[in-house]
Design a protein around this motif. Structure first.
Motif, PDB file in Angstrom:
ATOM      1  N   GLU A 642       0.836  -1.206   0.000  1.00  0.00           N
ATOM      2  CA  GLU A 642       0.000   0.000   0.000  1.00  0.00           C
ATOM      3  C   GLU A 642       0.865   1.247   0.000  1.00  0.00           C
ATOM      4  O   GLU A 642       0.570   2.224  -0.707  1.00  0.00           O
ATOM      5  N   LEU A 666      -5.953  -1.535  -0.807  1.00  0.00           N
ATOM      6  CA  LEU A 666      -6.726  -0.935   0.280  1.00  0.00           C
ATOM      7  C   LEU A 666      -7.931  -1.810   0.628  1.00  0.00           C
ATOM      8  O   LEU A 666      -8.319  -1.931   1.798  1.00  0.00           O
ATOM      9  N   ARG A 671      -9.612  -0.978   4.261  1.00  0.00           N
ATOM     10  CA  ARG A 671      -9.648   0.483   4.413  1.00  0.00           C
ATOM     11  C   ARG A 671     -10.650   1.010   3.385  1.00  0.00           C
ATOM     12  O   ARG A 671     -10.296   1.517   2.325  1.00  0.00           O
ATOM     13  N   GLU A 674     -10.904   4.885   1.958  1.00  0.00           N
ATOM     14  CA  GLU A 674      -9.821   5.269   1.046  1.00  0.00           C
ATOM     15  C   GLU A 674      -9.936   4.518  -0.281  1.00  0.00           C
ATOM     16  O   GLU A 674      -9.725   5.098  -1.358  1.00  0.00           O
ATOM     17  N   SER A 703     -17.855  -4.134   2.513  1.00  0.00           N
ATOM     18  CA  SER A 703     -17.935  -3.135   3.591  1.00  0.00           C
ATOM     19  C   SER A 703     -19.342  -3.054   4.184  1.00  0.00           C
ATOM     20  O   SER A 703     -19.630  -2.158   4.985  1.00  0.00           O
TER      21      SER A 703
END
Length: 736
Positions: A642, A666, A671, A674, A703
């Motif tokens: 990353e 990511l 994450r 981002e 997510s």
């Protein structure tokens, strides 16, 4: 006995010094078939006198009081560690400069390079080299100035002691006559010899021994002369283009009376060399520009304007142009409009003011080597309207820079009888194609197949088709122009084209075409019929020889490495790549290829070291960081990957591959915010990219944003109807 031993030691030191001096000083040595240039003047006194006044005659000279223009009484030039101290001691000239090891040493100036508007100076270096100091003398302003790269340090290829300041490699072939470079790739040393310093008779007419022997026997044996321009100018321009264009050498020793593309491969209008509309940008000299011109198409050649021996214009000022562009015209060019061109009604300027000279508007200058303003030989109609649209320069701004971008375009638009100019209507297409716009392929194909356009424009278009992975018209592979055939054959390797036509080109009469066809066939892994197997092997060997004669250039070592790789000789490929990096540690393409081969062989640690060693050296780290991130990601080191991908994006925000790779890693690190930012940026820039759409949906699902994914998928599936991954995600969410 003690004195004898001491004397023997002195002799050994002197012998070593003399051996180094002999090795480090390339020298004259008449090659077979050549004669001493002074012999030509015995019969050809008039043209010899004209030649003696030319820049060709003074292209390289032994450094003497007569030939050295620079003021060597100036104690020191420059400041600090990179300063050069100068001195004249009797008839000899010296410079004290930092060598490749950083130590300051005294060097004798052996030769001058050039005579006006600047003069450079050559000193001996180990390995049979001559090096050009990066201070030069401005002949017109009578001052020293620097040609050094701002960050070139001792040991760098761009330092005065480095590879790209090496006379044997960079300068010799166009500043001497009858050159034999004598490079030994195994030892990286030279044994360079020449027939004569400067560009002499035999540089343009070929070896003269047989001609002289016949003349002394009272017989006639014609020498090769510059082809006339009656009918067409290509033969003559090609002879001058051996030095007056950017090209790749294909053979060790060239002959002026042999076809250009049997010995060299001239460049097309490549980014960095030419602006999108074909104007000169890099140091491209004249022939590539002139071959775009209407004058070249009409049969005008170099000697129509320039005396072939003095190099000077045949007439002063506008009189050169009005030999044809006048009410009287010229019977060679019956379609030329008969009118007063050297008149305010045409050029819209007062006589004898800037802008009233034809060259001010039609041959604008660009400055190279610090002080050398060179005229663009495309001889174009000014198009200031393209400056705002495409970011290209225009002739009007050279005098009217303070008026703003639109002033000149508006002024020309009001002129009476404004001619319709379609000469450069490819410019927008070339600009967008360079930027990777695949929608330009249709127009590029039309340019390639339009035989009314200059061949160099058509060859550029086919080269761009190859970079875009598009179809290469078979007509280009079978065209009458060898430059177009050569670039079309090369383009098939990255685009799509007729394999049969490519195989047929193995028997092409022109070397540049044969080797391009063979190299593409190897890249494609295309089998060749048994009847063509020998031609294929010969053409591949010609390609290898072409790279080998330039093996002192890092890019040729890269080409040899890629050839070895594609032939399965991976160890040889690695050797070539390591040699390339020893020559130029900043050579990023070689470093990337080496790391890729090391990783493929299972040496991931070695590959990582190769990439990390390059990072402090490069001025543009985006590609190295991208490669490093990819390597680390494959090793499961996602946090480090990353960081590398983020550095790549920071170095080049427009790098879509780096941004996409950053988004994926990511995702692996959960994450989400981002990753979403990166993917949304890419989705906005590339709405047609199915990979980005798929990654976005995966992000939403992973997510916990399943409602967002479910709402967006129908539209995304309509936008990408052939992408089965999106369909599977839709079904995964419980939809039919």
């Amino acid at each position: 006995m003690i004195c004898l031993h001491r004397w023997l030691r002195v002799l050994l030191v002197l012998s070593a010094f003399m051996a180094l001096g002999a090795e480090a000083a390339p020298s004259a040595g008449t090659p077979p078939g050549y004669v001493n240039e002074r012999v030509c003047g015995e019969c050809h006194a008039g043209v010899t006198r004209a030649w003696q006044t030319s820049h060709h005659a003074s292209a390289m000279q032994t450094a003497t009081r007569r030939t050295v223009e620079g003021d060597f009484s100036a104690a020191t030039v420059g400041d600090g560690a990179d300063s050069v101290r100068l001195a004249q001691q009797g008839d000899a000239f010296y410079a004290w400069a930092r060598d490749a090891d950083g130590q300051r040493r005294k060097h004798r100036i052996l030769y001058t390079l050039g005579v006006s508007p600047l003069q450079q100076y050559l000193v001996a270096a180990p390995g049979g080299r001559l090096q050009t100091l990066t201070i030069a003398w401005d002949v017109r302003q009578r001052r020293w100035f620097s040609l050094a790269e701002a960050d070139a340090q001792p040991g760098d290829a761009m330092h005065w002691s480095g590879r790209y300041r090496n006379w044997n490699l960079m300068c010799a072939e166009c500043h001497t006559t009858g050159l034999r470079k004598g490079y030994d790739s195994a030892t990286d040393r030279y044994t360079t010899r020449w027939d004569a310093l400067g560009v002499g008779c035999q540089a343009c007419h070929g070896p003269g021994q047989a001609h002289v022997d016949a003349a002394r026997r009272g017989k006639k044996m014609p020498m090769s002369v510059l082809p006339t321009t009656q009918g067409h100018a290509e033969g003559q321009v090609d002879r001058c283009a051996r030095c007056h264009t950017v090209r790749s050498r294909l053979v060790e020793a060239d002959r002026p009376d042999h076809p250009l593309l049997d010995q060299f491969r001239p460049e097309v209008l490549r980014e960095g060399l030419y602006f999108p509309d074909g104007q000169q940008q890099g140091e491209v000299f004249e022939a590539g520009s002139f071959k775009q011109s209407r004058m070249f198409a009409a049969g005008v050649g170099c000697t129509d304007c320039h005396d072939p021996h003095s190099g000077k214009l045949k007439r002063e000022g506008n009189a050169t142009c009005t030999m044809c562009h006048s009410p009287a015209g010229n019977p060679r060019f019956p379609t030329l409009a008969l009118k007063r061109y050297d008149d305010a009604s045409h050029h819209q300027h007062q006589p004898d003011t800037p802008g009233s000279d034809c060259v001010d508007c039609h041959m604008p200058t660009r400055t190279y080597m610090g002080v050398h303003a060179r005229r663009d030989h495309a001889i174009r109609i000014p198009r200031p309207d393209l400056s705002d649209e495409l970011g290209v320069p225009n002739a009007c701004d050279q005098c009217h820079a303070g008026r703003g971008k639109r002033w000149a375009a508006n002024a020309l638009a009001t002129r009476p009888s404004q001619p319709a100019d379609t000469q450069y209507n490819f410019a927008g297409t070339f600009l967008h194609a360079r930027q990777g716009d695949v929608t330009t392929t249709g127009e590029l194909t039309r340019i390639v197949t339009d035989r009314t356009r200059p061949a160099i424009i058509r060859a550029t278009a086919v080269d761009l088709l190859g970079t875009l992975g598009a179809d290469i018209p078979e007509a280009a592979l079978r065209d009458a122009d060898p430059q177009l055939r050569s670039y079309a054959a090369a383009a098939v390797a990255t685009g799509r084209g007729s394999r049969k036509a490519l195989i047929d080109l193995l028997d092409d009469p022109v070397r540049a075409v044969r080797i391009a066809a063979a190299r593409s066939l190897l890249t494609l892994g295309q089998s060749v019929p048994s009847g063509q197997a020998l031609a294929y092997a010969v053409a591949l060997d010609e390609y290898k020889q072409a790279q080998s004669v330039m093996a002192d250039f890092p890019s040729a070592r890269l080409n040899l490495a890629l050839l070895a790789r594609d032939q399965g000789a991976v160890d040889t490929a690695i050797d070539h790549l390591q040699s390339a990096l020893r020559m130029d540690s900043r050579f990023e393409a070689a470093r990337l290829e080496l790391a890729q081969l090391q990783a493929a062989l299972g040496n991931a640690t070695q590959a990582e070291t190769t990439l990390r060693e390059g990072l402090p050296l490069t001025r543009k780290p985006a590609e190295l960081q991208l490669a490093l991130g990819t390597l680390l990601s494959k090793a499961g080191r996602f946090a480090e990957a990353e960081q590398a991908f983020a550095a790549a994006v920071h170095a080049n925000p427009a790098a879509s591959r780096a941004r996409y790779s950053h988004a994926l890693v990511l995702l692996r690190l959960s994450r989400w915010t981002e990753a979403g930012t990166e993917l949304q940026t890419l989705r906005t820039a590339f709405p047609d990219n199915a990979d980005v759409a798929y990654a976005l949906v995966v992000l939403w699902i992973q997510s916990g944003q399943t409602a967002t994914a479910r709402a967006a998928l129908p539209e995304l599936m309509r936008a990408h109807p052939d992408d089965q991954r999106l369909r599977r995600l839709w079904m995964q969410l419980g939809n039919p």
